[in-house]
Enzyme design. Structure first.
Site, PDB file in Angstrom:
ATOM      1  N   ASP A  11       1.760 -16.480  82.756  1.00 43.71           N
ATOM      2  CA  ASP A  11       2.500 -15.304  82.287  1.00 43.71           C
ATOM      3  C   ASP A  11       3.921 -15.416  82.857  1.00 43.71           C
ATOM      4  O   ASP A  11       4.296 -16.444  83.430  1.00 43.71           O
ATOM      5  CB  ASP A  11       1.781 -14.002  82.672  1.00 43.71           C
ATOM      6  CG  ASP A  11       1.793 -13.709  84.171  1.00 43.71           C
ATOM      7  OD1 ASP A  11       2.308 -14.544  84.952  1.00 43.71           O
ATOM      8  OD2 ASP A  11       1.281 -12.643  84.561  1.00 43.71           O
ATOM      9  N   CYS A  68      -0.559 -17.022  87.269  1.00 46.73           N
ATOM     10  CA  CYS A  68       0.023 -15.678  87.126  1.00 46.73           C
ATOM     11  C   CYS A  68       0.561 -15.288  88.508  1.00 46.73           C
ATOM     12  O   CYS A  68       0.724 -16.157  89.368  1.00 46.73           O
ATOM     13  CB  CYS A  68      -0.983 -14.677  86.559  1.00 46.73           C
ATOM     14  SG  CYS A  68      -2.444 -14.371  87.565  1.00 46.73           S
ATOM     15  N   THR A  70      -0.679 -13.406  91.080  1.00 45.08           N
ATOM     16  CA  THR A  70      -1.636 -13.577  92.173  1.00 45.08           C
ATOM     17  C   THR A  70      -2.695 -14.626  91.878  1.00 45.08           C
ATOM     18  O   THR A  70      -3.420 -15.045  92.796  1.00 45.08           O
ATOM     19  CB  THR A  70      -2.405 -12.256  92.401  1.00 45.08           C
ATOM     20  OG1 THR A  70      -3.010 -11.897  91.138  1.00 45.08           O
ATOM     21  CG2 THR A  70      -1.484 -11.136  92.857  1.00 45.08           C
ATOM     22  N   HIS A 101     -17.437 -29.323  95.257  1.00 49.62           N
ATOM     23  CA  HIS A 101     -18.648 -28.496  95.177  1.00 49.62           C
ATOM     24  C   HIS A 101     -18.789 -27.735  93.871  1.00 49.62           C
ATOM     25  O   HIS A 101     -19.909 -27.446  93.455  1.00 49.62           O
ATOM     26  CB  HIS A 101     -18.665 -27.479  96.333  1.00 49.62           C
ATOM     27  CG  HIS A 101     -18.951 -28.105  97.665  1.00 49.62           C
ATOM     28  ND1 HIS A 101     -19.253 -27.368  98.786  1.00 49.62           N
ATOM     29  CD2 HIS A 101     -18.976 -29.409  98.055  1.00 49.62           C
ATOM     30  CE1 HIS A 101     -19.462 -28.186  99.817  1.00 49.62           C
ATOM     31  NE2 HIS A 101     -19.291 -29.432  99.394  1.00 49.62           N
ATOM     32  N   HIS A 136     -25.025 -29.825  94.475  1.00 53.59           N
ATOM     33  CA  HIS A 136     -24.052 -28.969  93.790  1.00 53.59           C
ATOM     34  C   HIS A 136     -24.298 -28.947  92.277  1.00 53.59           C
ATOM     35  O   HIS A 136     -24.014 -27.960  91.622  1.00 53.59           O
ATOM     36  CB  HIS A 136     -22.633 -29.417  94.128  1.00 53.59           C
ATOM     37  CG  HIS A 136     -22.398 -29.449  95.602  1.00 53.59           C
ATOM     38  ND1 HIS A 136     -22.418 -28.305  96.367  1.00 53.59           N
ATOM     39  CD2 HIS A 136     -22.219 -30.475  96.461  1.00 53.59           C
ATOM     40  CE1 HIS A 136     -22.236 -28.630  97.641  1.00 53.59           C
ATOM     41  NE2 HIS A 136     -22.115 -29.953  97.725  1.00 53.59           N
TER      42      HIS A 136
END
Ligand code: RB5
Length: 156
Positions: A11, A68, A70, A101, A136
């Protein structure tokens, strides 16, 4: 070997970092599909998260990178898509573990939380680190089973 195809999107908050990461990906010889945004106008992150996540979910590209402010909004969007394993990484440890993992196929970065040079190091590690498999794989298979159940029945 053909170059890895990678989709990238952001964004307005992630635009500057996206351009920096694209230069790095080019140096790694990757084929980049840029899904925007391309200018600094305020936009809604789900629109760009959807494009990149769709490309990964459909198999059009092997991997995606979403940015973005955060990294939180993009993570929420990306992990709605079947087969997407999006990991928000803040440092080299989370970048490495996300691949080893979680077999991360979308890397999410927060442009307002992560310094550009650290973000570049995260990208390098995320590209170079293989999936470890073994126990995993069993855990990821459990996630696929949950996903299939929810897709079949929806939430009851
Ligand atoms: C945009 O201001 C900001 O909300 C967005 O970039 C992101 O951080 C959302 O999770």
């Amino acid at each position: 070997m053909s170059p890895m195809k990678i989709a990238i999107g952001c964004d307005h908050a992630g635009l500057q970092l996206k351009e920096k990461i694209k230069e790095l990906l080019l140096r790694f010889g990757m084929e980049i599909l840029d899904y925007g945004t391309t200018d600094g106008c305020s936009v809604d992150y789900p629109d760009y998260g959807e494009r990149v996540s769709d490309a990964v979910s459909s198999g059009e590209v092997e991997r995606g990178i979403l940015i973005c402010g955060t990294g939180l909004g993009m993570s929420i969007v990306a992990n709605k898509f079947p087969g997407v394993r999006a990991t928000l990484c803040h440092d080299s440890f989370t970048a490495r573990m996300g691949r080893l993992h979680n077999d991360s196929n979308i890397l999410v970065l927060g442009a307002r939380t992560t310094d550009g040079d650290i973000a570049s190091e995260i990208v390098r590690i995320w590209i170079e680190t293989p999936f470890e498999g073994e126990r995993h794989s069993r855990r990821l298979e459990k996630i696929s089973i949950i996903e299939a159940r929810l897709n079949e029945k929806g939430r009851e």
